[in-house]
Design a protein around this motif. Structure first.
Motif, mmCIF file in Angstrom:
data_model
loop_
_atom_site.group_PDB
_atom_site.id
_atom_site.type_symbol
_atom_site.label_atom_id
_atom_site.label_comp_id
_atom_site.label_asym_id
_atom_site.label_seq_id
_atom_site.Cartn_x
_atom_site.Cartn_y
_atom_site.Cartn_z
ATOM 1 N N TRP A 1 -7.961 -3.245 4.570
ATOM 2 C CA TRP A 1 -8.205 -3.784 5.908
ATOM 3 C C TRP A 1 -9.655 -3.789 5.606
ATOM 4 C CZ3 TRP A 1 -8.142 -6.093 10.563
ATOM 5 C CH2 TRP A 1 -9.309 -5.545 11.525
ATOM 6 N N TRP B 1 0.723 -1.359 0.016
ATOM 7 C CA TRP B 1 0.061 0.091 0.025
ATOM 8 C C TRP B 1 0.655 1.463 -0.223
ATOM 9 C CZ3 TRP B 1 -1.542 -3.680 3.767
ATOM 10 C CH2 TRP B 1 -0.767 -4.254 4.682
ATOM 11 N N GLU C 1 -1.778 5.318 3.266
ATOM 12 C CA GLU C 1 -2.850 5.315 4.643
ATOM 13 C C GLU C 1 -4.601 4.558 3.845
ATOM 14 O OE1 GLU C 1 -2.142 4.613 8.032
ATOM 15 O OE2 GLU C 1 -0.398 4.811 7.504
ATOM 16 N N ARG D 1 -4.216 1.025 2.655
ATOM 17 C CA ARG D 1 -4.127 0.406 3.778
ATOM 18 C C ARG D 1 -5.451 -0.294 4.647
ATOM 19 N NH1 ARG D 1 0.474 0.064 8.791
ATOM 20 N NH2 ARG D 1 -1.177 2.329 8.769
ATOM 21 N N VAL E 1 -1.755 -5.801 9.065
ATOM 22 C CA VAL E 1 -2.417 -3.769 8.897
ATOM 23 C C VAL E 1 -2.462 -3.430 9.987
ATOM 24 C CG1 VAL E 1 -4.113 -2.532 8.084
ATOM 25 C CG2 VAL E 1 -4.207 -4.777 6.752
#
Ligand SMILES: [Zn+2]
Length: 366
Positions: free
Chosen positions: A57, A47, A50, A53, A80
């Motif tokens: 998740w 990733w 953020e 990511r 993660v």
């Protein structure tokens, strides 16, 4: 040449607490043989920010939190949120029937979950494609650096530094003697480097050899290579001796992929001609399917994605376009599978080479 992924690529496999590198071919055979249902979980670990990511998740959490088994959700959360497998490109988990096997790869993997059915193997095959093993040498007149490239990772393998006098150093030498003396040192260095490249080439089966650096130096080293190695050389003249690793990887993988595409297109054209004349080739889903049901393919060309579904018999492995109902050969229960996944599995079971292409075709053993 270019026997890429299946044999060459090493991938890290963790099972019962121990982690070890394994050849992708062995891992694929193992996964294909696992009796369904298997939960297959793939996640990208590459990733760039953020948000990306969080997206991984949230996608996975929503699919996994209703399961009775909390191991998949924990697997994702560790990666993660807790920094497990940092620096890797992707991870995968296969769960079911007493098997718990996880995998991590330097190359990126897609993010996806299949809750039951057989273990999904196509994303592993696709990830390895374009990341085949190669030797990379950055060549100058006074230094040669040799690297091994695998799954997007560059590992220093050898470094040769020559005792080459600078062009302007004269001493008491005549200009001509000086040039000869200097060339002798350059040749000695390039011969040494060629020997070490050849040793690595012979140790692990044929791979592409990418030579980057100044034209004059590359040409000089090339002359020292035996024909079998020379035939696998690709020149990377955009690269210089001290380029950073990520630039070397990007340029090398691009060159390998381009060369592969050219070779694959030529091979695919050959197979299509064979198929049209009733020779050892199959073209199109129906012909390729028939060929697999007779155990004939030695090389499969398959698209990365397909919009078709096939039935695969869980007992005898028979493939059919007829969806629903038991296997027409043995009466066993059939699984519905994405067509590309089904063909890749069949190829893994037969030990056939797999290449990604835009069309479905197979080169046949008999
Ligand atoms: Zn069957």
């Amino acid at each position: 040449m270019a026997h890429r992924l299946e044999r060459d690529v090493q991938i890290e496999v963790t099972e019962r607490g121990s982690t070890r590198p394994q050849a992708l071919a062995d891992l694929l055979r193992r996964l294909v043989a696992l009796p369904p249902p298997i939960l297959s979980l793939y996640m990208s670990l590459r990733w760039s920010d953020e948000q990306q990511r969080d997206r991984v998740w949230l996608t996975l959490r929503d699919r996994l939190r209703s399961l009775d088994d909390e191991r998949p959700l924990r697997f994702v959360e560790e990666r993660v949120k807790q920094g497990v497998d940092v620096g890797w490109g992707g991870a995968a988990l296969f769960l079911g029937g007493g098997t718990e096997l996880s995998v991590r790869s330097p190359a990126d993997l897609p993010t996806l979950v299949a809750l039951d059915g057989p273990a999904l193997v196509r994303p592993l095959v696709a990830a390895a494609h374009g990341h085949e093993r190669a030797l990379v040498a950055l060549v100058a007149s006074d230094e040669v650096r040799v690297f091994e490239l695998a799954m997007g990772r560059l590992t220093a393998a050898a470094s040769h530094v020559g005792d080459v006098p600078k062009r302007h150093e004269r001493g008491g030498w005549s200009q001509l003697k000086m040039q000869h003396h200097r060339q002798w040192h350059v040749d000695t260095l390039h011969r040494e480097a060629a020997t070490s490249i050849t040793r690595m080439f012979d140790a692990n089966g044929p791979v592409r050899v990418l030579l980057g650096g100044v034209h004059e130096a590359v040409a000089n080293l090339e002359e020292e290579l035996p024909k079998r190695v020379f035939d696998c050389v690709l020149r990377l003249e955009s690269l210089a001796k001290d380029d950073p690793a990520h630039e070397v990887v990007a340029a090398a993988e691009r060159a390998v992929l381009d060369a592969d595409r050219g070779e694959d297109r030529a091979a695919l054209a050959r197979v299509k001609t064979l198929a049209a004349s009733g020779g050892r080739g199959a073209f199109g889903f129906v012909q390729v399917l028939d060929a697999f049901n007779q155990g004939r393919p030695m090389r499969l060309f398959v698209p990365e994605k397909s919009d078709r579904v096939l039935a695969l018999c869980g007992d005898c492995g028979f493939l059919s376009v007829q969806i629903g109902g038991p296997c027409s050969v043995c009466g066993g229960a059939c699984l519905r599978l994405d067509a590309a996944e089904a063909l890749v599995r069949a190829a893994v079971s037969l030990g056939a080479r797999i290449d990604l292409a835009d069309e479905v075709a197979a080169e046949l053993r008999f």
